[in-house]
Motif scaffolding. Structure first.
Motif, PDB file in Angstrom:
ATOM      1  N   GLY A  35       0.805  -1.207   0.000  1.00 32.80           N
ATOM      2  CA  GLY A  35       0.000   0.000   0.000  1.00 32.80           C
ATOM      3  C   GLY A  35       0.839   1.257   0.000  1.00 32.80           C
ATOM      4  N   TRP A  36       0.186   2.351  -0.359  1.00 29.97           N
ATOM      5  CA  TRP A  36       0.777   3.683  -0.284  1.00 29.97           C
ATOM      6  C   TRP A  36      -0.048   4.537   0.672  1.00 29.97           C
ATOM      7  CZ3 TRP A  36       5.366   5.158  -2.307  1.00 29.97           C
ATOM      8  CH2 TRP A  36       5.910   4.385  -3.333  1.00 29.97           C
ATOM      9  N   PHE A  37       0.638   5.256   1.521  1.00 32.48           N
ATOM     10  CA  PHE A  37       0.040   6.201   2.445  1.00 32.48           C
ATOM     11  C   PHE A  37       0.767   7.528   2.307  1.00 32.48           C
ATOM     12  CE2 PHE A  37      -0.885   2.045   3.983  1.00 32.48           C
ATOM     13  CZ  PHE A  37      -2.119   2.125   4.623  1.00 32.48           C
ATOM     14  N   ARG A  38       0.143   8.589   2.793  1.00 35.40           N
ATOM     15  CA  ARG A  38       0.797   9.892   2.741  1.00 35.40           C
ATOM     16  C   ARG A  38       0.479  10.691   3.997  1.00 35.40           C
ATOM     17  NH1 ARG A  38      -2.616  12.636  -2.274  1.00 35.40           N
ATOM     18  NH2 ARG A  38      -4.598  12.967  -1.139  1.00 35.40           N
ATOM     19  N   GLN A  39       1.401  11.579   4.341  1.00 35.25           N
ATOM     20  CA  GLN A  39       1.236  12.407   5.523  1.00 35.25           C
ATOM     21  C   GLN A  39       1.744  13.812   5.240  1.00 35.25           C
ATOM     22  OE1 GLN A  39       3.060  10.893   9.119  1.00 35.25           O
ATOM     23  NE2 GLN A  39       1.520  11.941  10.363  1.00 35.25           N
ATOM     24  N   ALA A  40       0.844  14.781   5.338  1.00 31.20           N
ATOM     25  CA  ALA A  40       1.190  16.182   5.192  1.00 31.20           C
ATOM     26  C   ALA A  40       1.529  16.762   6.556  1.00 31.20           C
ATOM     27  CB  ALA A  40       0.030  16.943   4.559  1.00 31.20           C
ATOM     28  N   PRO A  41       2.290  17.856   6.599  1.00 27.27           N
ATOM     29  CA  PRO A  41       2.651  18.456   7.884  1.00 27.27           C
ATOM     30  C   PRO A  41       1.430  18.781   8.730  1.00 27.27           C
ATOM     31  CG  PRO A  41       3.965  19.412   6.143  1.00 27.27           C
ATOM     32  CD  PRO A  41       2.920  18.566   5.472  1.00 27.27           C
ATOM     33  N   GLY A  42       1.453  18.362   9.980  1.00 25.89           N
ATOM     34  CA  GLY A  42       0.368  18.643  10.900  1.00 25.89           C
ATOM     35  C   GLY A  42      -0.877  17.813  10.699  1.00 25.89           C
ATOM     36  N   LYS A  43      -0.842  16.836   9.790  1.00 22.41           N
ATOM     37  CA  LYS A  43      -2.019  16.029   9.510  1.00 22.41           C
ATOM     38  C   LYS A  43      -1.740  14.556   9.794  1.00 22.41           C
ATOM     39  CE  LYS A  43      -3.916  19.114   5.981  1.00 22.41           C
ATOM     40  NZ  LYS A  43      -4.434  19.204   4.594  1.00 22.41           N
ATOM     41  N   GLU A  44      -2.810  13.788   9.855  1.00 19.66           N
ATOM     42  CA  GLU A  44      -2.691  12.353  10.074  1.00 19.66           C
ATOM     43  C   GLU A  44      -2.201  11.658   8.812  1.00 19.66           C
ATOM     44  OE1 GLU A  44      -6.296  11.827  13.345  1.00 19.66           O
ATOM     45  OE2 GLU A  44      -6.539  11.075  11.308  1.00 19.66           O
ATOM     46  N   ARG A  45      -1.668  10.451   9.001  1.00 13.63           N
ATOM     47  CA  ARG A  45      -1.261   9.644   7.874  1.00 13.63           C
ATOM     48  C   ARG A  45      -2.504   9.036   7.217  1.00 13.63           C
ATOM     49  NH1 ARG A  45       3.945   5.847   8.427  1.00 13.63           N
ATOM     50  NH2 ARG A  45       4.653   7.938   9.021  1.00 13.63           N
ATOM     51  N   ASP A  46      -2.663   9.295   5.935  1.00 10.54           N
ATOM     52  CA  ASP A  46      -3.855   8.887   5.205  1.00 10.54           C
ATOM     53  C   ASP A  46      -3.542   7.808   4.185  1.00 10.54           C
ATOM     54  OD1 ASP A  46      -5.105  12.294   5.040  1.00 10.54           O
ATOM     55  OD2 ASP A  46      -5.533  10.721   6.501  1.00 10.54           O
ATOM     56  N   PHE A  47      -4.507   6.947   3.990  1.00 18.19           N
ATOM     57  CA  PHE A  47      -4.423   5.909   2.971  1.00 18.19           C
ATOM     58  C   PHE A  47      -4.518   6.515   1.580  1.00 18.19           C
ATOM     59  CE2 PHE A  47      -6.964   3.122   0.170  1.00 18.19           C
ATOM     60  CZ  PHE A  47      -6.025   2.122  -0.033  1.00 18.19           C
ATOM     61  N   VAL A  48      -3.751   5.973   0.644  1.00 21.21           N
ATOM     62  CA  VAL A  48      -3.782   6.409  -0.745  1.00 21.21           C
ATOM     63  C   VAL A  48      -4.265   5.291  -1.666  1.00 21.21           C
ATOM     64  CG1 VAL A  48      -2.437   7.277  -2.698  1.00 21.21           C
ATOM     65  CG2 VAL A  48      -1.951   8.091  -0.376  1.00 21.21           C
ATOM     66  N   ALA A  49      -3.572   4.158  -1.653  1.00 21.08           N
ATOM     67  CA  ALA A  49      -3.904   3.055  -2.544  1.00 21.08           C
ATOM     68  C   ALA A  49      -3.249   1.784  -2.045  1.00 21.08           C
ATOM     69  CB  ALA A  49      -3.449   3.350  -3.980  1.00 21.08           C
ATOM     70  N   ALA A  50      -3.807   0.641  -2.425  1.00 22.53           N
ATOM     71  CA  ALA A  50      -3.226  -0.644  -2.067  1.00 22.53           C
ATOM     72  C   ALA A  50      -3.500  -1.648  -3.169  1.00 22.53           C
ATOM     73  CB  ALA A  50      -3.785  -1.151  -0.735  1.00 22.53           C
ATOM     74  N   ILE A  51      -2.688  -2.703  -3.200  1.00 26.85           N
ATOM     75  CA  ILE A  51      -2.784  -3.703  -4.249  1.00 26.85           C
ATOM     76  C   ILE A  51      -2.439  -5.071  -3.676  1.00 26.85           C
ATOM     77  CG2 ILE A  51      -0.395  -3.338  -5.013  1.00 26.85           C
ATOM     78  CD1 ILE A  51      -1.424  -3.726  -7.921  1.00 26.85           C
ATOM     79  N   THR A  52      -3.145  -6.093  -4.123  1.00 30.51           N
ATOM     80  CA  THR A  52      -2.840  -7.452  -3.704  1.00 30.51           C
ATOM     81  C   THR A  52      -1.613  -7.967  -4.430  1.00 30.51           C
ATOM     82  OG1 THR A  52      -4.345  -8.349  -5.377  1.00 30.51           O
ATOM     83  CG2 THR A  52      -5.241  -7.988  -3.170  1.00 30.51           C
ATOM     84  N   TRP A  53      -1.089  -9.091  -3.954  1.00 28.30           N
ATOM     85  CA  TRP A  53       0.088  -9.681  -4.575  1.00 28.30           C
ATOM     86  C   TRP A  53      -0.131  -9.949  -6.054  1.00 28.30           C
ATOM     87  CZ3 TRP A  53       1.097 -14.269  -7.098  1.00 28.30           C
ATOM     88  CH2 TRP A  53       2.440 -14.586  -7.285  1.00 28.30           C
ATOM     89  N   SER A  54      -1.286 -10.456  -6.408  1.00 23.86           N
ATOM     90  CA  SER A  54      -1.580 -10.796  -7.798  1.00 23.86           C
ATOM     91  C   SER A  54      -1.743  -9.568  -8.680  1.00 23.86           C
ATOM     92  CB  SER A  54      -2.847 -11.632  -7.873  1.00 23.86           C
ATOM     93  OG  SER A  54      -3.973 -10.866  -7.519  1.00 23.86           O
ATOM     94  N   GLY A  55      -2.063  -8.438  -8.079  1.00 21.04           N
ATOM     95  CA  GLY A  55      -2.372  -7.239  -8.838  1.00 21.04           C
ATOM     96  C   GLY A  55      -3.793  -7.180  -9.355  1.00 21.04           C
ATOM     97  N   ILE A  56      -4.566  -8.225  -9.105  1.00 17.24           N
ATOM     98  CA  ILE A  56      -5.935  -8.270  -9.602  1.00 17.24           C
ATOM     99  C   ILE A  56      -6.833  -7.300  -8.853  1.00 17.24           C
ATOM    100  CG2 ILE A  56      -7.979  -9.744  -9.787  1.00 17.24           C
ATOM    101  CD1 ILE A  56      -6.112 -12.073 -10.403  1.00 17.24           C
ATOM    102  N   SER A  57      -6.612  -7.174  -7.550  1.00 22.37           N
ATOM    103  CA  SER A  57      -7.456  -6.300  -6.737  1.00 22.37           C
ATOM    104  C   SER A  57      -6.692  -5.063  -6.303  1.00 22.37           C
ATOM    105  CB  SER A  57      -7.960  -7.045  -5.507  1.00 22.37           C
ATOM    106  OG  SER A  57      -8.798  -8.121  -5.875  1.00 22.37           O
ATOM    107  N   THR A  58      -7.323  -3.912  -6.461  1.00 21.82           N
ATOM    108  CA  THR A  58      -6.769  -2.647  -6.004  1.00 21.82           C
ATOM    109  C   THR A  58      -7.825  -1.886  -5.222  1.00 21.82           C
ATOM    110  OG1 THR A  58      -7.363  -1.528  -8.070  1.00 21.82           O
ATOM    111  CG2 THR A  58      -5.151  -2.474  -7.922  1.00 21.82           C
TER     112      THR A  58
END
Length: 123
Positions: A35-58
């Motif tokens: 998965g990818w997450f991101r965090q801006a200054p002063g903010k919580e860490r937010d989810f961006v995207a995720a992918i299964t091992w197979s790549g079939i599900s995102t």
């Protein structure tokens, strides 16, 4: 144990594109969700995207759906985040993370984290 190293961050103008990479090492034979997450200054860490091992599900956060694409190349032990139509609000440190089990966007369910790479989008 898996080690994750992000790269590809930088400064880009609004409307531009970047591609982030996350290289994995260690027990890469496991079928990790990545998965990818991101965090801006002063903010919580937010989810961006995720992918299964197979790549079939995102799974994407609503804020990036239609603009970002997650993909992976298991032969290279690498996950990518293609970011298009970037907006100033996308500015953050971007982290990749790995977990076993089901595809989720919950940061506390991910066990392994990279060091992060800075993405700055100017207006």
């Amino acid at each position: 144990q898996v080690q994750l190293v992000e790269s590809g961050g930088g400064l880009v103008q609004a409307g531009g594109s970047l591609r982030l990479s996350c290289a994995a090492s260690g027990r890469t034979f496991n079928r990790y969700v990545l998965g990818w997450f991101r965090q801006a200054p002063g903010k919580e860490r937010d989810f961006v995207a995720a992918i299964t091992w197979s790549g079939i599900s995102t799974y994407y956060a609503d804020s990036v759906k239609g603009r970002f694409t997650i993909s992976r190349d298991n032969a290279k032990n690498t996950v990518y985040l293609q970011m298009n139509s970037l907006k100033p609000e996308d500015t953050a440190v971007y982290y990749c993370a790995a977990k076993l089990g089901r595809l989720t966007g919950e940061a506390n369910e991910y066990d392994y984290w990279g060091q992060g790479t800075q993405v700055t989008v100017s207006s």
